[in-house]
Design a protein around this motif. Sequence first.
Motif, short mmCIF file in Angstrom:
data_model
loop_
_atom_site.label_atom_id
_atom_site.label_comp_id
_atom_site.label_asym_id
_atom_site.label_seq_id
_atom_site.Cartn_x
_atom_site.Cartn_y
_atom_site.Cartn_z
N CYS A 1 0.75 -1.23 0.00
CA CYS A 1 0.06 -0.10 -0.05
C CYS A 1 0.73 1.24 0.00
O CYS A 1 2.02 1.29 0.35
N VAL A 2 0.34 2.28 -0.36
CA VAL A 2 0.88 3.71 -0.38
C VAL A 2 0.36 4.38 0.81
O VAL A 2 1.05 5.45 0.80
N GLU A 3 -0.76 4.06 1.18
CA GLU A 3 -1.14 4.84 2.21
C GLU A 3 -1.04 4.68 3.58
O GLU A 3 -0.48 3.59 3.70
N ASN A 4 -1.14 5.52 4.42
CA ASN A 4 -0.92 5.37 5.93
C ASN A 4 -1.99 5.65 6.86
O ASN A 4 -1.76 6.59 7.65
N CYS A 5 -3.05 4.76 6.45
CA CYS A 5 -4.09 5.10 7.59
C CYS A 5 -3.57 4.49 9.18
O CYS A 5 -3.04 3.28 9.13
N VAL A 6 -3.57 5.39 10.12
CA VAL A 6 -2.62 5.18 11.10
C VAL A 6 -3.20 3.71 12.05
O VAL A 6 -2.58 3.22 12.77
N THR A 7 -4.44 3.24 11.92
CA THR A 7 -4.85 2.18 12.72
C THR A 7 -4.76 0.80 11.81
O THR A 7 -5.27 -0.27 12.21
N CYS A 8 -4.21 0.98 10.61
CA CYS A 8 -4.44 -0.27 9.61
C CYS A 8 -3.32 -0.89 9.60
O CYS A 8 -2.09 -0.43 9.24
N TYR B 1 3.34 1.86 6.08
CA TYR B 1 4.13 1.54 7.29
C TYR B 1 4.19 -0.16 7.74
O TYR B 1 5.33 -0.41 7.95
N ALA B 2 3.03 -0.54 7.96
CA ALA B 2 3.08 -1.97 8.33
C ALA B 2 3.60 -2.87 7.43
O ALA B 2 4.33 -3.67 7.65
N CYS B 3 3.10 -2.51 6.21
CA CYS B 3 3.77 -3.60 5.07
C CYS B 3 5.21 -3.44 4.94
O CYS B 3 6.09 -4.36 4.84
N ALA B 4 6.00 -2.17 5.25
CA ALA B 4 7.38 -2.00 5.24
C ALA B 4 7.99 -2.83 6.58
O ALA B 4 9.17 -3.58 6.26
N ARG B 5 7.22 -2.82 7.65
CA ARG B 5 7.76 -3.02 8.88
C ARG B 5 7.42 -4.62 8.87
O ARG B 5 8.48 -5.62 9.44
N PRO C 1 -2.66 -4.71 15.17
CA PRO C 1 -1.33 -4.90 15.61
C PRO C 1 -0.45 -4.48 14.40
O PRO C 1 -0.88 -4.77 13.28
N GLY C 2 0.65 -4.01 14.70
CA GLY C 2 1.54 -3.69 13.47
C GLY C 2 1.42 -2.34 12.71
O GLY C 2 2.06 -1.84 11.96
N SER C 3 0.06 -1.65 13.14
CA SER C 3 -0.33 -0.29 12.86
C SER C 3 0.46 0.59 13.40
O SER C 3 1.10 0.58 14.43
#
Length: 549
Positions: free
Chosen positions: A226-233, A238-242, A420-422
Amino acid sequence: MKRYDAVFLHPPAIYDFRERPTFPGPIAYTVTESTEQFIIPPIGMLSIAEYLDRHGYRVVVENIGERMVQDKNFDVEGHIKGIEGSVYAIDLHWCVHAQGAIELAKLCKRLHPDSVIVLGGLTATRFHEEIIRKYEFVDVVIRGEAEKTFLELMNALDRGQKNMSVGNATLRVNGRPVVGPSAAPSESIDEFDFTRLDLLVPKSILFSKSRPPYCAHWSIPVCRGCVENCVTCGGSAYACARLLGRSRPSFRRPERIMEDLERLAEQGVKAVFLFQDPRMGGKRYWESLLSTLRKNGLPIDHLTLELFRPADAEYVKALAGLGVSVTLTISPESGVDHVRMAHGRNYTNAELIKTIEVCQENRVPLLVFFMLALAEDNYDTVKETWKLWEKICMMDQEARSEEYPITVNYGFGPMILLDPGSLAFDNPSSYGYRMLSNTLEGHIKQMEQPSWHQWINYETKYLRRDEIAKLILDTVEYSISLREKYGIYDRTTAFVEKFCYVDLSRLIMKEVDKIAELKDEKEKDTRLRLLQDKVREYFTKLGERAHAL
């Protein structure tokens, strides 16, 4: 006895929901298709199973959650005992399955002690070391993307290697977690197949005509990442990178998506949800995708796509020209601009309204989805969201016709579990949240509580957990009244839903809170079972009264 190399198992949210008193409340109202046990398996289970099957391994994907929901007498233990496998793999993708996944893993190890028990998925990835450290019946956690890692694991087991080093795998060695090296994510997801429904049993929920969308349906991805960063997703950039090690999405070639649709149509699938917004790949990508679908002719009856941001007339008009029924979904989450933007959805109500108008002009139905309760939410902001719902209903009423009976509709759900992970889970105070539990074990303990309001795993700077629960029920009540006002519900439906999901839920919450204060565990259990019996009696009487109306 059936014999497989790998048995994939999809759990219910709560493994023993048929035995213990459980009160899902409004959750059952907002997830009618998957039920409150969330019985639709993640798409990745099929691609992993197919990848192993392609390489000569005997596999099956068993939807244990569906079997348990559909048949109250289904013998889980007897069924799993009758399936022999070298590996039993349970998905722990969504946090809601934490209790069910762990209990199912425990059962598999007890029934098949010499087998290898594997957990995988985003939630398992986030808690991989805790799982190996605390749950001795789990042998391996596969982190991140699993197709190639699982094949590597199977090959290593075939060679007789027990303490192998496998990329993206965390294993137990001498009682301690050993974290294998991180493997790079696949450059292209074109090599994977998400359509092998023949590997999935049962699948009556997918072919049901009594639940939305009232025909055979399945979902396939536009991309992974994803390219979006919805903070609880838990699936954000962010989550995909981590969790996945993926710095950018991998988009499926349009020709492969066309092949997916053709394969699904051959299996009787009539409706497909093409998830992830194709526009993330840029204009050249989405134009190529729609051109390919239009040129080849869609072999299905209905296609649903996501909008991660407002859409312009060019895009919606192109979708309207695909030659089949198309529905769009968009999730502004809140009806208040600053609440939405703090959540990571960077557009305004004015842009949302314009998108609705564009969809209506092109006769493309739009579902607008909202989430309660976000970090910046309070009673006032939620009431503003209610006003936007009424505006949506008014816009729909003004544009309806016999040929176009629903132009735009809204839906909503309570967040309950912050992924978790968001971003917000990992940095709660930075985003206006406070976690009530930040371990897998803590989440499992919460999910073992009897009532939905006890499962909520967070608070915000404005709302305590009890206030979130009250706000959810107030919102359900408002929504039911609004749907009745605009003719979406008739009087009987509104009465039944208010009683089931609002009035009864309020009574149950109060009673469960009283019972929770008791010190004697046996008395607690007795009181909860009596409460459950009363609820069932109420439902029986309700059915009689609704029939009289």
